[in-house]
Design a protein around this motif. Structure first.
Motif, PDB file in Angstrom:
ATOM      1  N   SER A   1       0.600  -1.304  -0.075  1.00  0.00           N
ATOM      2  CA  SER A   1      -0.033   0.086  -0.185  1.00  0.00           C
ATOM      3  C   SER A   1       0.782   1.325   0.096  1.00  0.00           C
ATOM      4  O   SER A   1       2.200   1.279   0.217  1.00  0.00           O
TER       5      SER A   1
ATOM      6  N   GLN B   1       0.540   3.586   1.968  1.00  0.00           N
ATOM      7  CA  GLN B   1       0.974   3.894   3.428  1.00  0.00           C
ATOM      8  C   GLN B   1       2.013   3.204   3.610  1.00  0.00           C
ATOM      9  O   GLN B   1       2.873   3.715   4.571  1.00  0.00           O
TER      10      GLN B   1
ATOM     11  N   GLU C   1     -10.137 -11.179  -9.804  1.00  0.00           N
ATOM     12  CA  GLU C   1      -9.327 -10.270  -8.382  1.00  0.00           C
ATOM     13  C   GLU C   1      -7.904 -10.320  -8.815  1.00  0.00           C
ATOM     14  O   GLU C   1      -7.130  -9.398  -8.378  1.00  0.00           O
TER      15      GLU C   1
ATOM     16  N   GLY D   1      -2.069 -11.093   3.968  1.00  0.00           N
ATOM     17  CA  GLY D   1      -1.318  -9.770   4.187  1.00  0.00           C
ATOM     18  C   GLY D   1      -0.041  -9.837   3.519  1.00  0.00           C
ATOM     19  O   GLY D   1       0.740 -10.926   3.147  1.00  0.00           O
TER      20      GLY D   1
ATOM     21  N   ASP E   1       0.616  -4.812   5.727  1.00  0.00           N
ATOM     22  CA  ASP E   1      -0.514  -4.837   5.157  1.00  0.00           C
ATOM     23  C   ASP E   1      -1.388  -5.830   5.431  1.00  0.00           C
ATOM     24  O   ASP E   1      -0.971  -6.911   4.797  1.00  0.00           O
TER      25      ASP E   1
ATOM     26  N   GLY F   1      -5.447  -6.678   4.749  1.00  0.00           N
ATOM     27  CA  GLY F   1      -6.458  -6.083   4.114  1.00  0.00           C
ATOM     28  C   GLY F   1      -6.709  -4.584   3.990  1.00  0.00           C
ATOM     29  O   GLY F   1      -5.681  -3.994   3.551  1.00  0.00           O
ATOM     30  N   LYS F   2      -7.460  -3.976   4.906  1.00  0.00           N
ATOM     31  CA  LYS F   2      -7.517  -2.695   4.638  1.00  0.00           C
ATOM     32  C   LYS F   2      -6.818  -1.961   6.040  1.00  0.00           C
ATOM     33  O   LYS F   2      -6.689  -0.777   6.347  1.00  0.00           O
ATOM     34  N   LEU F   3      -6.019  -2.575   6.794  1.00  0.00           N
ATOM     35  CA  LEU F   3      -5.332  -2.430   7.970  1.00  0.00           C
ATOM     36  C   LEU F   3      -4.038  -2.193   7.550  1.00  0.00           C
ATOM     37  O   LEU F   3      -2.962  -3.126   6.865  1.00  0.00           O
ATOM     38  N   HIS F   4      -3.310  -0.855   7.840  1.00  0.00           N
ATOM     39  CA  HIS F   4      -1.645  -0.614   7.469  1.00  0.00           C
ATOM     40  C   HIS F   4      -1.167  -0.127   8.762  1.00  0.00           C
ATOM     41  O   HIS F   4      -1.853   0.452   9.243  1.00  0.00           O
TER      42      HIS F   4
END
Length: 424
Positions: A215, A217, A313, A354, A367, A369-372
Motif C-alpha cells: 500500500s 501507506q 481479482e 497480508g 498490510d 486487508g484494509k489495515l496498514h
C-alpha cells in the motif's frame, strides 16, 4: 536411474521450495510414490536470505535437509539433480542423472533472477536467490570493508564503502535497511579507523515509490524508516549498466561501487518441453486452471511462482511470494487425495493473509486487508511470522537465539569470511 518400480501412481515433483514441500507433506500417508528433484539437497527459506547476506544469520538457520522433511512419507525418494527436459508424449523427464517416467508431474521450480537482457549487470552484479549467492554477498561486503580499512587511497575507499542495491521491493528494502544497520552498529566498533559517514547505502527503484506491491501507506512509512537510517533513495531511476566499478543510469547518474546487489526482478524458472498455449512468455510462467493443471495437460500441474492462475481479482496471477505457493501446494495435495478416491477436484481460492516487510530494528510495515501499520508492533509481528514458517524446530531456535542476541547487543555475530569471494 535407480528409482524402484511401484504399483502405486508415481508423482514426480520438480522443486523443493514452499510449493513443493507443502504439496508433498499433504500426501504423507497416501498410497503413492513421490520422487522429488532439486538442484540442492535442502529447502531454503528465501525470505531470510538477505539476513545471511548481511551477516545476521548463518545459512543453516534458513536451510533444512529435504530428505529429513519427508522422513515420514511412504515411498518417498529424493534425487539431487537438475531436470533438463520434459517429454509430455511419453510422460518422461530427462535429468542430469538419467530419465524417469511419471504418472503425474508437479512443477514447482519457482523463479530465477531476471537481468532483463543486460549482460553487463548479469556478469558483474550480485544476485541473491540462493544460499551460495547470499554467502558470496556476505563475503564481498566484508572483504570490501576490510580493504577500505587498510587503503590510503580516498577514491578507492569511497568505492569500497559505497553499497548500491537495485530494486526497492521487499528484498531490496530489507537489504538496504540491514546494510544501513550494519554501518550503525558494527562499523564504529570494529573499524575505529573508518568514519561511519564514509559508508553509503543507495537504493535505486524505477517506479515512483519503494515497496510498489504494498500500500501507499506502507511505502511512505518504509521510505521514512530507510531515510532515518541514512539510506539514499533514488526513485524513477533506471539502471543502464554496471562494469564492476561504476553503476550507470539512463538519466546520467553514476555510482562508484565495488558492491552492486541486483534485487530488481525475477522470471520463471522454466523447463524445456512445455510451450505453446501452456506458456505465457511475457511472464515466463505456465498458464494453469483453477486446479493448477497446466493448459492442455491432465496430468501435469504447476505451483507457486511458476504458475499463472488468473481471475477477476488477480488478472495478472497471484503474487510471486510464499503464501500463494504454500496454499496452492496444500490445496493440490488435497485434490490428489480426491483424484485417488474418484472424486472431483475443487478449485483453488487464494486467501490473502497480508504483506509485510522489515526495514530494521523495531521498523517494519504490514498490510492486512484494509489495515496498514508500521513500527515496533509490525516488526515483532514480522519476526513471529517468519519464525513460525521456518522449516524445522532447530532452525526456529537458532534464528530466535540469533535475533535475541542481535537485539540485545546491536551485533551481527555471523561476520565471518569463511569462503572468500572471487569474481569469475
Amino acid at each position: 536411474m535407480n528409482i524402484p518400480e511401484t504399483k502405486f501412481p508415481r508423482i514426480v515433483v520438480i522443486g523443493g521450495g514452499f510449493a513443493g514441500i507443502s504439496f508433498i507433506k499433504k500426501l504423507e500417508k497416501a498410497k503413492v510414490q513421490i520422487v522429488l528433484f532439486d538442484r540442492h539437497n535442502y529447502h531454503t527459506f528465501q525470505p531470510l536470505l538477505y539476513q545471511v547476506s548481511t551477516a545476521g544469520l548463518e545459512p543453516d538457520s534458513i536451510a533444512y535437509p529435504l530428505r529429513k522433511i519427508f522422513r515420514k512419507n511412504h515411498d518417498f525418494h529424493f534425487r539431487m539433480a537438475e531436470v533438463l527436459k520434459i517429454d509430455t508424449e511419453s510422460n518422461t523427464i530427462f535429468t542430469a542423472i538419467g530419465t524417469l517416467r511419471y504418472d503425474y508431474l508437479v512443477i514447482a521450480t519457482g523463479t530465477r533472477t531476471n537481468f532483463f537482457g543486460n549482460e553487463s549487470i548479469a556478469e558483474n552484479s550480485m544476485p541473491m536467490k540462493t544460499v551460495p549467492q547470499a554467502l558470496d554477498i556476505r563475503s564481498l561486503m566484508l572483504q570490501n570493508i576490510e580493504k577500505a580499512d587498510i587503503t590510503t587511497n580516498a577514491i578507492e575507499r569511497k568505492q569500497l564503502l559505497n553499497f548500491v542495491v537495485a530494486g526497492a521491493g521487499p528484498t531490496g528494502v530489507e537489504l538496504a535497511g540491514a546494510l544501513a544497520e550494519f554501518r550503525k552498529g558494527i562499523l564504529e566498533n570494529d573499524y575505529p579507523e573508518l568514519d561511519e559517514d564514509e559508508m553509503n547505502v543507495h537504493l535505486i527503484e524505477g517506479l515512483d515509490r519503494v515497496l510498489p506491491p504494498m500500500s501507499k501507506q506502507a511505502s511512505k512509512k518504509a521510505q521514512e524508516f530507510l531515510e532515518k537510517l541514512g539510506v539514499k533513495i533514488h526513485l524513477e531511476t533506471f539502471i543502464s549498466g554496471y562494469d564492476g566499478k561504476t553503476v550507470t543510469t539512463k538519466d546520467g547518474k553514476r555510482f562508484e561501487t565495488a558492491t552492486f546487489i541486483w534485487a530488481a526482478g525475477v522470471t520463471g524458472a522454466l523447463i524445456n518441453g512445455i510451450d505453446g498455449e501452456a506458456l505465457v512468455e511475457r511472464a515466463n510462467r505456465y498458464k494453469v486452471d483453477a486446479f493448477n493443471q497446466i493448459n492442455g495437460f491432465s496430468n501435469i500441474f504447476a505451483l507457486g511462482d511458476i504458475a499463472l492462475m488468473t481471475s477477476e481479482e488477480y488478472p495478472k496471477g497471484h503474487p510471486q511470494v510464499a503464501q500463494p505457493a504454500i496454499q496452492q501446494g496444500k490445496h493440490l495435495g488435497e485434490n490428489f487425495k480426491r483424484i485417488f478416491k474418484g472424486e472431483k477436484m475443487k478449485p483453488f481460492n487464494y486467501f490473502d493473509k497480508g504483506t509485510m516487510a522489515t526495514v530494521g530494528r523495531n521498523k517494519a510495515v504490514v498490510d492486512i486487508g484494509k489495515l496498514h501499520f508500521g513500527g515496533a508492533i509490525a516488526w515483532f509481528l514480522w519476526m513471529f511470522v517468519h519464525l513460525w514458517f521456518l522449516v524445522g524446530f532447530r532452525n526456529r531456535v537458532i534464528t530466535f537465539f540469533n535475533w535475541t542476541y542481535s537485539y540485545i547487543n546491536y551485533d551481527r555475530a555471523a561476520r565471518l569470511i569463511i569462503r572468500p569471494f572471487k569474481r569469475g
